[in-house]
Design a protein around this motif. Structure first.
Motif, mmCIF file in Angstrom:
data_model
loop_
_atom_site.group_PDB
_atom_site.id
_atom_site.type_symbol
_atom_site.label_atom_id
_atom_site.label_comp_id
_atom_site.label_asym_id
_atom_site.label_seq_id
_atom_site.Cartn_x
_atom_site.Cartn_y
_atom_site.Cartn_z
ATOM 1 N N ALA A 122 -51.956 73.926 49.384
ATOM 2 C CA ALA A 122 -51.910 75.713 48.865
ATOM 3 C C ALA A 122 -51.446 76.255 47.587
ATOM 4 C CB ALA A 122 -50.685 75.600 49.578
ATOM 5 N N ALA A 123 -50.866 74.589 46.839
ATOM 6 C CA ALA A 123 -50.569 74.821 45.841
ATOM 7 C C ALA A 123 -51.624 75.230 45.272
ATOM 8 C CB ALA A 123 -49.909 73.100 45.131
ATOM 9 N N VAL A 124 -52.698 74.405 44.375
ATOM 10 C CA VAL A 124 -53.551 74.052 43.946
ATOM 11 C C VAL A 124 -54.621 75.580 43.907
ATOM 12 C CG1 VAL A 124 -56.027 73.360 43.486
ATOM 13 C CG2 VAL A 124 -54.168 71.782 43.437
ATOM 14 N N ALA A 125 -54.362 76.172 45.719
ATOM 15 C CA ALA A 125 -54.731 77.402 45.975
ATOM 16 C C ALA A 125 -53.764 78.296 45.327
ATOM 17 C CB ALA A 125 -55.071 77.589 46.579
ATOM 18 N N SER A 126 -53.022 78.704 44.771
ATOM 19 C CA SER A 126 -51.237 79.690 44.437
ATOM 20 C C SER A 126 -51.775 79.299 42.881
ATOM 21 C CB SER A 126 -50.220 79.535 44.609
ATOM 22 O OG SER A 126 -49.565 77.912 44.172
ATOM 23 N N ILE A 127 -52.919 78.395 41.969
ATOM 24 C CA ILE A 127 -52.868 78.413 40.472
ATOM 25 C C ILE A 127 -54.224 79.946 40.991
ATOM 26 C CG2 ILE A 127 -53.117 76.994 38.275
ATOM 27 C CD1 ILE A 127 -51.901 74.497 39.960
ATOM 28 N N GLY A 178 -51.309 97.649 31.334
ATOM 29 C CA GLY A 178 -50.813 96.915 30.071
ATOM 30 C C GLY A 178 -51.098 96.126 30.679
ATOM 31 N N LEU A 179 -50.875 94.751 29.398
ATOM 32 C CA LEU A 179 -50.962 93.544 29.604
ATOM 33 C C LEU A 179 -49.689 92.926 30.801
ATOM 34 C CD1 LEU A 179 -53.167 91.089 29.589
ATOM 35 C CD2 LEU A 179 -51.123 90.327 27.243
ATOM 36 N N ASP A 180 -48.882 93.812 30.134
ATOM 37 C CA ASP A 180 -47.303 93.245 30.226
ATOM 38 C C ASP A 180 -47.387 93.238 32.600
ATOM 39 O OD1 ASP A 180 -46.681 92.890 27.870
ATOM 40 O OD2 ASP A 180 -45.507 94.556 27.815
ATOM 41 N N ARG A 181 -47.897 94.031 32.805
ATOM 42 C CA ARG A 181 -47.792 94.125 34.079
ATOM 43 C C ARG A 181 -48.361 93.441 34.646
ATOM 44 N NH1 ARG A 181 -46.722 99.195 37.098
ATOM 45 N NH2 ARG A 181 -47.221 97.991 40.126
ATOM 46 N N ALA A 182 -49.470 93.030 34.558
ATOM 47 C CA ALA A 182 -50.706 91.396 34.764
ATOM 48 C C ALA A 182 -50.003 90.264 34.383
ATOM 49 C CB ALA A 182 -51.695 92.098 33.741
ATOM 50 N N ASP A 183 -50.084 90.030 33.513
ATOM 51 C CA ASP A 183 -48.687 88.505 33.777
ATOM 52 C C ASP A 183 -47.770 88.886 34.419
ATOM 53 O OD1 ASP A 183 -49.822 87.831 30.960
ATOM 54 O OD2 ASP A 183 -48.952 89.299 29.276
ATOM 55 N N ARG A 184 -46.510 89.813 34.345
ATOM 56 C CA ARG A 184 -45.942 89.726 35.588
ATOM 57 C C ARG A 184 -46.385 89.189 37.267
ATOM 58 N NH1 ARG A 184 -43.365 93.840 32.493
ATOM 59 N NH2 ARG A 184 -44.149 95.344 33.653
ATOM 60 N N TRP A 185 -47.362 89.711 37.569
ATOM 61 C CA TRP A 185 -48.305 89.773 38.760
ATOM 62 C C TRP A 185 -49.087 88.047 38.696
ATOM 63 C CZ3 TRP A 185 -48.131 91.076 43.510
ATOM 64 C CH2 TRP A 185 -47.770 92.470 43.291
ATOM 65 N N GLU A 191 -45.920 80.712 40.264
ATOM 66 C CA GLU A 191 -44.548 80.261 40.600
ATOM 67 C C GLU A 191 -44.379 79.774 42.102
ATOM 68 O OE1 GLU A 191 -41.129 82.582 39.936
ATOM 69 O OE2 GLU A 191 -40.932 82.980 37.537
ATOM 70 N N TRP A 192 -45.213 80.148 42.775
ATOM 71 C CA TRP A 192 -45.585 79.532 44.276
ATOM 72 C C TRP A 192 -46.106 78.129 43.762
ATOM 73 C CZ3 TRP A 192 -49.057 83.452 47.006
ATOM 74 C CH2 TRP A 192 -47.996 84.945 46.888
ATOM 75 N N ALA A 193 -46.471 77.549 42.961
ATOM 76 C CA ALA A 193 -47.026 76.134 42.755
ATOM 77 C C ALA A 193 -46.026 75.346 43.129
ATOM 78 C CB ALA A 193 -47.951 75.882 41.667
ATOM 79 N N PRO A 194 -45.578 75.022 42.383
ATOM 80 C CA PRO A 194 -44.217 74.178 41.809
ATOM 81 C C PRO A 194 -43.667 74.009 43.143
ATOM 82 C CG PRO A 194 -43.831 75.386 40.088
ATOM 83 C CD PRO A 194 -44.957 76.473 41.170
ATOM 84 N N THR A 195 -43.651 75.298 43.980
ATOM 85 C CA THR A 195 -42.648 74.937 45.859
ATOM 86 C C THR A 195 -43.902 74.516 45.908
ATOM 87 O OG1 THR A 195 -41.247 77.283 45.003
ATOM 88 C CG2 THR A 195 -41.845 76.805 47.248
#
Length: 87
Positions: free
Chosen positions: A11-16, A34-41, A47-51
């Motif tokens: 799941a961690a690798v898949a979330s990356i 814009g790029l800002d919204r894409a970056d936020r998504w 952030e799921w990967a470390p979890t």
């Protein structure tokens, strides 16, 4: 429950990968935002990967023979009592 550490690592690798895909999809699906919204998504999903990696590490401790810290401490205490009794 049947959840193993390999599932969490997968799941961690898949979330990356999903993070990259959501970033690219946001760029294409919302061109005016814009790029800002894409970056936020991308960051949100990224952030799921470390979890998931943390859950994988915790689950791997339980999968080992002396998996949990309490189990190891209990085994160490038993060894100390046995040594004290024979000395």
């Amino acid at each position: 429950m049947g959840l193993r550490s390999e599932h969490a690592y997968t799941a961690a690798v898949a979330s990356i990968g999903l993070s990259v895909l959501t970033w690219a999809a946001s760029l294409r699906a919302e061109p005016g935002k814009g790029l800002d919204r894409a970056d936020r998504w991308g960051i949100f999903v990224g952030e799921w990967a470390p979890t998931f990696f943390g859950l994988g590490i915790a689950l791997s401790h339980y999968e080992q023979e002396e998996g949990s810290l309490l189990g190891k401490a209990h085994a160490d205490g038993e060894r100390q009592r046995q040594m004290a009794g024979t000395a």
